[in-house]
Motif scaffolding. Structure first.
Motif, PDB file in Angstrom:
ATOM      1  N   GLN A   4      40.810  93.786  11.815  1.00 51.98           N
ATOM      2  CA  GLN A   4      40.304  92.795  11.378  1.00 51.98           C
ATOM      3  C   GLN A   4      41.173  91.134  12.297  1.00 51.98           C
ATOM      4  OE1 GLN A   4      40.563  94.167   7.535  1.00 51.98           O
ATOM      5  NE2 GLN A   4      38.725  93.249   7.146  1.00 51.98           N
ATOM      6  N   ARG A   5      40.035  90.587  13.085  1.00 53.75           N
ATOM      7  CA  ARG A   5      41.114  89.828  13.365  1.00 53.75           C
ATOM      8  C   ARG A   5      41.212  88.281  12.545  1.00 53.75           C
ATOM      9  NH1 ARG A   5      37.935  86.913  18.252  1.00 53.75           N
ATOM     10  NH2 ARG A   5      40.181  87.260  19.159  1.00 53.75           N
ATOM     11  N   ILE A   6      42.102  87.655  12.836  1.00 56.70           N
ATOM     12  CA  ILE A   6      43.270  86.710  12.260  1.00 56.70           C
ATOM     13  C   ILE A   6      43.239  85.414  13.467  1.00 56.70           C
ATOM     14  CG2 ILE A   6      44.611  85.429  11.164  1.00 56.70           C
ATOM     15  CD1 ILE A   6      44.830  88.121   9.286  1.00 56.70           C
ATOM     16  N   LEU A   7      42.670  83.869  13.198  1.00 57.10           N
ATOM     17  CA  LEU A   7      42.783  83.166  14.119  1.00 57.10           C
ATOM     18  C   LEU A   7      43.796  82.934  13.420  1.00 57.10           C
ATOM     19  CD1 LEU A   7      42.658  81.230  16.445  1.00 57.10           C
ATOM     20  CD2 LEU A   7      40.534  79.869  14.804  1.00 57.10           C
ATOM     21  N   LEU A   8      45.145  81.703  13.930  1.00 56.20           N
ATOM     22  CA  LEU A   8      46.460  81.226  12.985  1.00 56.20           C
ATOM     23  C   LEU A   8      46.728  79.948  13.970  1.00 56.20           C
ATOM     24  CD1 LEU A   8      48.794  81.054  11.501  1.00 56.20           C
ATOM     25  CD2 LEU A   8      49.486  82.943  13.033  1.00 56.20           C
ATOM     26  N   VAL A   9      46.815  78.541  13.469  1.00 53.20           N
ATOM     27  CA  VAL A   9      46.488  77.215  13.672  1.00 53.20           C
ATOM     28  C   VAL A   9      47.530  76.746  12.693  1.00 53.20           C
ATOM     29  CG1 VAL A   9      44.825  75.347  14.434  1.00 53.20           C
ATOM     30  CG2 VAL A   9      43.468  77.897  13.262  1.00 53.20           C
ATOM     31  N   GLU A  10      48.478  76.734  13.964  1.00 51.46           N
ATOM     32  CA  GLU A  10      49.866  76.342  13.581  1.00 51.46           C
ATOM     33  C   GLU A  10      50.396  76.202  14.762  1.00 51.46           C
ATOM     34  OE1 GLU A  10      51.602  76.376  10.520  1.00 51.46           O
ATOM     35  OE2 GLU A  10      52.335  75.489  12.081  1.00 51.46           O
ATOM     36  N   ASP A  11      51.141  74.762  14.464  1.00 50.30           N
ATOM     37  CA  ASP A  11      51.911  74.199  15.569  1.00 50.30           C
ATOM     38  C   ASP A  11      53.126  74.674  15.924  1.00 50.30           C
ATOM     39  OD1 ASP A  11      51.057  72.308  13.207  1.00 50.30           O
ATOM     40  OD2 ASP A  11      52.445  70.317  14.489  1.00 50.30           O
ATOM     41  N   GLU A  12      54.027  75.135  14.708  1.00 54.64           N
ATOM     42  CA  GLU A  12      55.101  75.186  14.513  1.00 54.64           C
ATOM     43  C   GLU A  12      55.522  76.141  15.131  1.00 54.64           C
ATOM     44  OE1 GLU A  12      58.398  76.222  14.381  1.00 54.64           O
ATOM     45  OE2 GLU A  12      58.060  76.571  12.084  1.00 54.64           O
ATOM     46  N   PRO A  13      55.576  76.627  16.202  1.00 53.93           N
ATOM     47  CA  PRO A  13      55.953  77.897  17.093  1.00 53.93           C
ATOM     48  C   PRO A  13      56.544  79.172  16.409  1.00 53.93           C
ATOM     49  CG  PRO A  13      56.525  75.895  18.614  1.00 53.93           C
ATOM     50  CD  PRO A  13      56.938  75.294  16.883  1.00 53.93           C
ATOM     51  N   HIS A  14      57.692  78.839  15.634  1.00 47.13           N
ATOM     52  CA  HIS A  14      58.576  79.639  14.747  1.00 47.13           C
ATOM     53  C   HIS A  14      58.391  80.611  13.414  1.00 47.13           C
ATOM     54  CE1 HIS A  14      61.997  78.672  17.153  1.00 47.13           C
ATOM     55  NE2 HIS A  14      62.218  77.927  17.031  1.00 47.13           N
ATOM     56  N   LEU A  15      57.348  79.688  13.430  1.00 43.23           N
ATOM     57  CA  LEU A  15      56.653  79.985  11.773  1.00 43.23           C
ATOM     58  C   LEU A  15      55.094  80.650  12.453  1.00 43.23           C
ATOM     59  CD1 LEU A  15      55.921  80.323   8.974  1.00 43.23           C
ATOM     60  CD2 LEU A  15      54.675  77.970   9.001  1.00 43.23           C
ATOM     61  N   ALA A  16      54.825  80.463  13.141  1.00 42.41           N
ATOM     62  CA  ALA A  16      53.696  81.134  13.918  1.00 42.41           C
ATOM     63  C   ALA A  16      53.626  82.328  14.488  1.00 42.41           C
ATOM     64  CB  ALA A  16      52.799  80.551  15.609  1.00 42.41           C
ATOM     65  N   ALA A  17      54.316  82.453  15.337  1.00 40.39           N
ATOM     66  CA  ALA A  17      55.504  84.048  16.259  1.00 40.39           C
ATOM     67  C   ALA A  17      56.174  84.740  14.773  1.00 40.39           C
ATOM     68  CB  ALA A  17      56.776  83.710  17.360  1.00 40.39           C
ATOM     69  N   LEU A  23      51.414  89.877  10.366  1.00 40.65           N
ATOM     70  CA  LEU A  23      50.498  90.172  10.075  1.00 40.65           C
ATOM     71  C   LEU A  23      50.061  91.216  11.909  1.00 40.65           C
ATOM     72  CD1 LEU A  23      48.843  86.870   9.889  1.00 40.65           C
ATOM     73  CD2 LEU A  23      49.268  89.010   7.926  1.00 40.65           C
ATOM     74  N   GLU A  24      50.246  91.504  12.673  1.00 42.66           N
ATOM     75  CA  GLU A  24      50.428  92.904  13.616  1.00 42.66           C
ATOM     76  C   GLU A  24      50.627  94.231  13.255  1.00 42.66           C
ATOM     77  OE1 GLU A  24      49.481  90.586  17.616  1.00 42.66           O
ATOM     78  OE2 GLU A  24      51.665  90.800  17.403  1.00 42.66           O
ATOM     79  N   LEU A  25      52.015  94.270  12.566  1.00 50.59           N
ATOM     80  CA  LEU A  25      52.772  94.995  11.547  1.00 50.59           C
ATOM     81  C   LEU A  25      51.296  95.303  10.569  1.00 50.59           C
ATOM     82  CD1 LEU A  25      56.473  93.876  11.581  1.00 50.59           C
ATOM     83  CD2 LEU A  25      54.965  95.988  13.156  1.00 50.59           C
ATOM     84  N   ASP A  26      51.255  94.756  10.023  1.00 45.91           N
ATOM     85  CA  ASP A  26      49.373  94.940   8.912  1.00 45.91           C
ATOM     86  C   ASP A  26      49.048  95.564   9.325  1.00 45.91           C
ATOM     87  OD1 ASP A  26      51.603  94.356   7.027  1.00 45.91           O
ATOM     88  OD2 ASP A  26      50.853  92.135   6.537  1.00 45.91           O
ATOM     89  N   GLY A  27      48.370  95.577  10.770  1.00 46.09           N
ATOM     90  CA  GLY A  27      47.328  95.864  11.491  1.00 46.09           C
ATOM     91  C   GLY A  27      46.493  95.211  12.303  1.00 46.09           C
ATOM     92  N   PHE A  28      46.523  93.611  11.678  1.00 43.58           N
ATOM     93  CA  PHE A  28      45.494  92.703  11.943  1.00 43.58           C
ATOM     94  C   PHE A  28      46.109  92.447  13.937  1.00 43.58           C
ATOM     95  CE2 PHE A  28      46.137  92.192   7.398  1.00 43.58           C
ATOM     96  CZ  PHE A  28      44.204  91.935   7.315  1.00 43.58           C
ATOM     97  N   ASP A  29      44.442  92.103  14.486  1.00 42.18           N
ATOM     98  CA  ASP A  29      44.346  91.475  15.644  1.00 42.18           C
ATOM     99  C   ASP A  29      44.663  89.703  15.808  1.00 42.18           C
ATOM    100  OD1 ASP A  29      44.010  90.265  18.203  1.00 42.18           O
ATOM    101  OD2 ASP A  29      42.357  91.455  18.297  1.00 42.18           O
ATOM    102  N   VAL A  30      46.076  89.915  15.432  1.00 39.94           N
ATOM    103  CA  VAL A  30      46.501  87.918  15.139  1.00 39.94           C
ATOM    104  C   VAL A  30      46.056  87.027  17.186  1.00 39.94           C
ATOM    105  CG1 VAL A  30      47.598  86.301  14.897  1.00 39.94           C
ATOM    106  CG2 VAL A  30      47.706  88.929  14.011  1.00 39.94           C
ATOM    107  N   THR A  31      45.310  86.190  16.796  1.00 40.55           N
ATOM    108  CA  THR A  31      45.008  84.516  17.170  1.00 40.55           C
ATOM    109  C   THR A  31      46.162  83.753  17.808  1.00 40.55           C
ATOM    110  OG1 THR A  31      43.095  86.011  18.499  1.00 40.55           O
ATOM    111  CG2 THR A  31      43.723  83.309  19.081  1.00 40.55           C
ATOM    112  N   VAL A  32      47.004  83.195  18.300  1.00 38.73           N
ATOM    113  CA  VAL A  32      47.582  82.116  17.864  1.00 38.73           C
ATOM    114  C   VAL A  32      47.125  80.675  17.961  1.00 38.73           C
ATOM    115  CG1 VAL A  32      49.858  80.367  17.588  1.00 38.73           C
ATOM    116  CG2 VAL A  32      49.551  82.833  16.722  1.00 38.73           C
ATOM    117  N   ALA A  33      46.589  79.448  17.682  1.00 46.33           N
ATOM    118  CA  ALA A  33      46.437  78.910  18.002  1.00 46.33           C
ATOM    119  C   ALA A  33      47.383  77.494  17.928  1.00 46.33           C
ATOM    120  CB  ALA A  33      44.889  77.798  18.318  1.00 46.33           C
TER     121      ALA A  33
END
Ligand code: CA
Length: 233
Positions: A4-17, A23-33
């Motif tokens: 399942q794909r998640i789009l994470l829209v977050e500008d704070e790099p540490h929080l986003a990473a 979420l990837e450890l939970d099995g999601f495919d995560v794309t950060v913007a």
């Protein structure tokens, strides 16, 4: 089954990473913007996303405006709004713009997981039901399929957000009874003791536009002066 794909829209790099990793450890495919512009670019991907996690404060556009544009463009992917400002007004603005849920920062990772899981489950149930299992409710000229989250008016499919559907479902479950705005805020928005009941009225206006033959003279969603609303299918 693909991830399942998640789009994470977050500008704070540490929080986003950190979120991406978990979420990837939970099995999601995560794309950060990191910006709204980048998110809009990612959303062109035809595979689409199953959930969007949207920060309220972005460098180029605020999350509320982003969400409103997303819905106006016909994208109804569930949106979980992440808000640093713990102001009820911000939450309400996000929900009015078409977000499905919100979470105040700083949040607990388990709570984020639970909220994402809840949004995904609602989607999955909707997709899994077969035609025979579905119950379609007719309200005036509208046909409502609460399982598939679809509403058809005069043969044309209209799009509602999950929250709009939840409101309609609550009315349907309480048909013929007067429900107060406070009761709706508590049970549909999960906002208790919320002073601003105007948010309910704005949603009613939208539902009336879809359901009522004449929105100015409602026959299904009645206003009951000083008390709230009554739904008559
Ligand atoms: Ca931010």
């Amino acid at each position: 089954m693909s991830e399942q794909r998640i789009l994470l829209v977050e500008d704070e790099p540490h929080l986003a990473a950190g979120l991406k990793l978990n979420l990837e450890l939970d099995g999601f495919d995560v794309t950060v913007a990191g910006t709204a512009r980048e998110a809009a670019y990612q959303l062109v991907d035809p595979r689409g996303f199953d959930v969007i996690l949207l920060d309220l404060m972005l460098p180029d556009l605020d999350g509320v405006a982003f969400c409103r544009r997303l819905r106006q463009s016909g994208n109804f992917t569930p949106v979980l709004m992440l808000t640093a400002r713990d102001q009820p007004e911000d939450r309400v603005a996000g929900l009015e713009a078409g977000a499905d849920d919100y979470l105040g920062k700083p949040f607990d990772l388990d709570e984020l997981r639970a909220r994402v899981g809840s949004l995904l489950r609602r989607q999955t149930w909707a997709n899994r039901r077969t035609g025979a299992e579905r119950q379609v409710t007719t309200v005036g000229r509208a046909q409502i399929d609460f399982d598939a989250y679809t509403l058809t008016v005069d043969g044309e499919e209209a799009h509602l957000t999950q929250l709009e559907f939840d409101l309609l479902r609550y009315f349907a479950a309480n048909a013929g009874r007067v429900v107060s705005r406070a009761e709706l805020l508590e049970n549909v928005w999960h906002l208790s003791n919320h002073p601003n009941t105007r948010v309910v009225d704005n949603f009613i206006v939208r539902l009336r536009r879809l359901l009522e033959p004449d929105p100015a003279a409602p026959v299904h969603l009645h206003s009951v002066r000083g008390a709230g609303y009554k739904f008559v299918p």
